[in-house]
Design a protein around this motif. Structure first.
Motif, PDB file in Angstrom:
ATOM      1  N   MET A 233       0.814  -1.210   0.000  1.00  0.00           N
ATOM      2  CA  MET A 233       0.000   0.000   0.000  1.00  0.00           C
ATOM      3  C   MET A 233       0.849   1.262   0.000  1.00  0.00           C
ATOM      4  N   THR A 234       2.054   1.171   0.546  1.00  0.00           N
ATOM      5  CA  THR A 234       2.918   2.350   0.670  1.00  0.00           C
ATOM      6  C   THR A 234       4.068   2.354  -0.335  1.00  0.00           C
ATOM      7  N   GLY A 239       2.075   2.167  -6.589  1.00  0.00           N
ATOM      8  CA  GLY A 239       1.135   3.276  -6.760  1.00  0.00           C
ATOM      9  C   GLY A 239      -0.297   2.945  -6.442  1.00  0.00           C
ATOM     10  N   VAL A 240      -0.527   2.153  -5.387  1.00  0.00           N
ATOM     11  CA  VAL A 240      -1.892   1.749  -5.033  1.00  0.00           C
ATOM     12  C   VAL A 240      -2.738   2.973  -4.679  1.00  0.00           C
ATOM     13  N   THR A 258       4.951  -0.673  11.843  1.00  0.00           N
ATOM     14  CA  THR A 258       5.411   0.173  10.734  1.00  0.00           C
ATOM     15  C   THR A 258       4.297   1.034  10.143  1.00  0.00           C
ATOM     16  N   PHE A 259       3.101   1.010  10.754  1.00  0.00           N
ATOM     17  CA  PHE A 259       2.010   1.810  10.200  1.00  0.00           C
ATOM     18  C   PHE A 259       2.322   3.293  10.338  1.00  0.00           C
ATOM     19  N   ALA A 260       2.254   4.005   9.214  1.00  0.00           N
ATOM     20  CA  ALA A 260       2.534   5.444   9.198  1.00  0.00           C
ATOM     21  C   ALA A 260       1.510   6.114   8.301  1.00  0.00           C
ATOM     22  N   ASN A 266      -1.430   8.593  -0.787  1.00  0.00           N
ATOM     23  CA  ASN A 266      -1.765   8.242  -2.172  1.00  0.00           C
ATOM     24  C   ASN A 266      -3.078   7.472  -2.286  1.00  0.00           C
ATOM     25  N   ILE A 267      -3.602   6.998  -1.159  1.00  0.00           N
ATOM     26  CA  ILE A 267      -4.840   6.221  -1.202  1.00  0.00           C
ATOM     27  C   ILE A 267      -6.024   7.160  -1.440  1.00  0.00           C
TER      28      ILE A 267
END
Length: 503
Positions: A233-234, A239-240, A258-260, A266-267
């Motif tokens: 996702m990141t 480029g999701v 690691t969630f930031a 970009n989502i």
């Protein structure tokens, strides 16, 4: 809505933009442009027609983890006039045998790790599917079924017991995906990451069919893995822009070390469905700048509601809502007599439109009860506010009555989700001599946190009316769920009754 002979987006985009990237199978790193995808679909469709004849209506099943072949088979079946039946590989072998006996597939394409069901007439490795037929072959023009005829059986996830085979046409698929596309800002430049299982409506239609219908790019993973999912996702190279998950998956990702949130700018739309998303969780994501947008849909109806993912203030102001009805659905909320209830009152949600399925395979009595004069009776308790936004309160059958008052477990679960120490939770009603029924809460702590039953009850007592507060709370390491992440309340109730000595 206008009558349509058929709609074949792969064929359309293969002519208009053949070099555009259509599908990437992330595990195998195989890639298809719309041009090469169209050729693969044609080749398989020609083989199906050659084996079974045009417009045969035969069932072709899969017992496979997510892969590009499943998407290709569904589209090839539409061109050849067969019916696509994806089986849930997470079921026990006896359950899969029961589904196969119900669907009676001519062929089951399966992963090597899964034994094909005993009822299968023929079995074939899914990896061999795209080798069938002659390169460059195409099906005859009269091979496909009419646009309104059944093209897919999608078995319900079985949250209340025996799964039902939902009969869906290509017309249903088109309008259901059109709803998702318009409700989630999908364009030809969108990139979808599909972790949801392709035997479930969220995976097969919202996450996989919608990007294909829009001419966008579909990235297929074998399934949800919090570490790999977050990396994908990141990843700027991927480029999701669009993702679909159930609330449990979102909570798991939020709790990853690691969630930031800043890496998820970009989502465009992170759609949430499958169960009501706790208000506290929606607020948590939106305040961090993540466009997490609850919606609503079902196997029987496709996508029906969505929040405006581009509008962060509204996402925050209406947190807990599944949004507004989408383009091709009519909706109403009714009481037990079928009369519409006033704004702000709870009732049962009914849905009507061209996205609504034909009924249940081989189950005419259930079909007659659930599909009434074009309306689908969802079984979900809902309410509509003064601005027209809808809120899914809970499954109507999950409601219990305590001391004469209706209690919706989802409301209690939303309060439990406010506690940062709780990673997952579920509430069921159990018998009680004094009150008739009372709540029993099951909670799973976030790794590294601890919580006690007394703390769970105390938090609820501060936030809820007394009759809604669970009488007991159990700290556990597991809650039964379907493959799509829905809590199997019938199994949890059975567990609760056994624990209480009432089974």
């Amino acid at each position: 809505y206008p009558a349509m002979t058929f709609c074949d987006p792969i064929y359309t985009y293969a002519r208009a933009n053949p070099d555009a990237l259509a599908i990437v199978d992330l595990e195998s790193e195989r890639r298809w442009t719309y041009g090469t995808l169209n050729q693969a679909v044609d080749r398989l469709a020609a083989w199906i027609e050659g084996e079974f004849g045009p417009n045969s209506g035969v069932r072709l099943a899969t017992l496979s983890k997510n892969c590009a072949e499943m998407v290709i088979l569904q589209h090839a079946g539409a061109r050849a006039g067969s019916i696509f039946v994806p089986f849930n590989w997470r079921l026990a072998s006896a359950e899969i045998d029961a589904l196969a006996a119900d669907a009676e597939p001519e062929i089951v394409f399966h992963d090597p790790e899964f034994a094909p069901p005993s009822a299968a007439r023929r079995a074939m490795p899914v990896a061999d599917m795209l080798l069938l037929g002659q390169k460059g072959a195409t099906p005859s023009p009269d091979a496909r079924r009419p646009f309104g005829d059944v093209a897919t059986f999608l078995y319900t996830s079985g949250t209340s017991g025996r799964p039902k085979g939902v009969m869906l046409s290509e017309e249903n698929a088109f309008w259901g995906c059109a709803n998702f596309i318009y409700g989630n800002d999908v364009t030809m430049r969108s990139v979808f990451l599909c972790d949801m299982p392709l035997f479930h409506t969220a995976g097969l239609y919202a996450a996989a069919r919608s990007p294909i219908q829009a001419g966008a790019t579909l990235l297929i993973s074998k399934g949800f893995d919090p570490v790999h999912t977050l990396e994908r996702m990141t990843d700027p190279a991927l480029g999701v822009t669009h993702y679909f998950s159930v609330p449990q998956m979102a909570a798991t990702l939020w709790n990853q070390p690691t969630f930031a949130p800043e890496k998820l700018k970009n989502i465009v739309s992170w759609a949430i469905g499958g169960a009501p998303n706790p208000k506290a969780q929606s607020e948590r994501f939106v305040k961090a700048g993540v466009r997490i947008s609850e919606g609503f849909g079902m196997s029987e109806t496709g996508s029906n509601f969505a929040m405006p993912a581009h509008d962060l203030p509204t996402l925050l102001r209406k947190a807990g809502s599944c949004g507004l009805p989408l383009m091709t659905v009519e909706t109403k909320i009714v009481d037990d007599d079928g009369n519409e209830v006033p704004t702000g009152e709870r009732g049962e949600l009914w849905v009507r439109g061209p996205c609504v399925a034909h009924g249940y395979w081989k189950q005419p009595e259930l079909t007659a009860k659930a599909f009434v004069d074009g309306w689908f009776v969802t079984g979900d308790a809902a309410m509509r506010d003064e601005d027209g936004f809808f809120y899914i309160v809970d499954r109507k059958k999950d409601m219990y009555i305590s001391g004469g008052e209706n209690v919706y477990p989802a409301e209690v679960e939303a309060v439990l989700a406010e506690l940062t120490a709780i990673g997952e939770c579920a509430v069921v009603g159990v018998p009680d001599e004094r009150w008739g029924e009372v709540g029993r809460a099951y909670v799973i702590p976030v790794p590294g946190y601890t919580i006690t039953p007394d703390e769970v009850i105390a938090h609820c007592a501060e936030r809820l009316a007394k009759f809604k507060v669970p009488k007991t709370a159990i700290v556990t390491d597991g809650i039964p769920r379907t493959a799509s992440g829905k809590v199997q309340k019938h199994l949890l109730r059975a567990r609760a009754l056994e624990e209480l000595g009432l089974a």
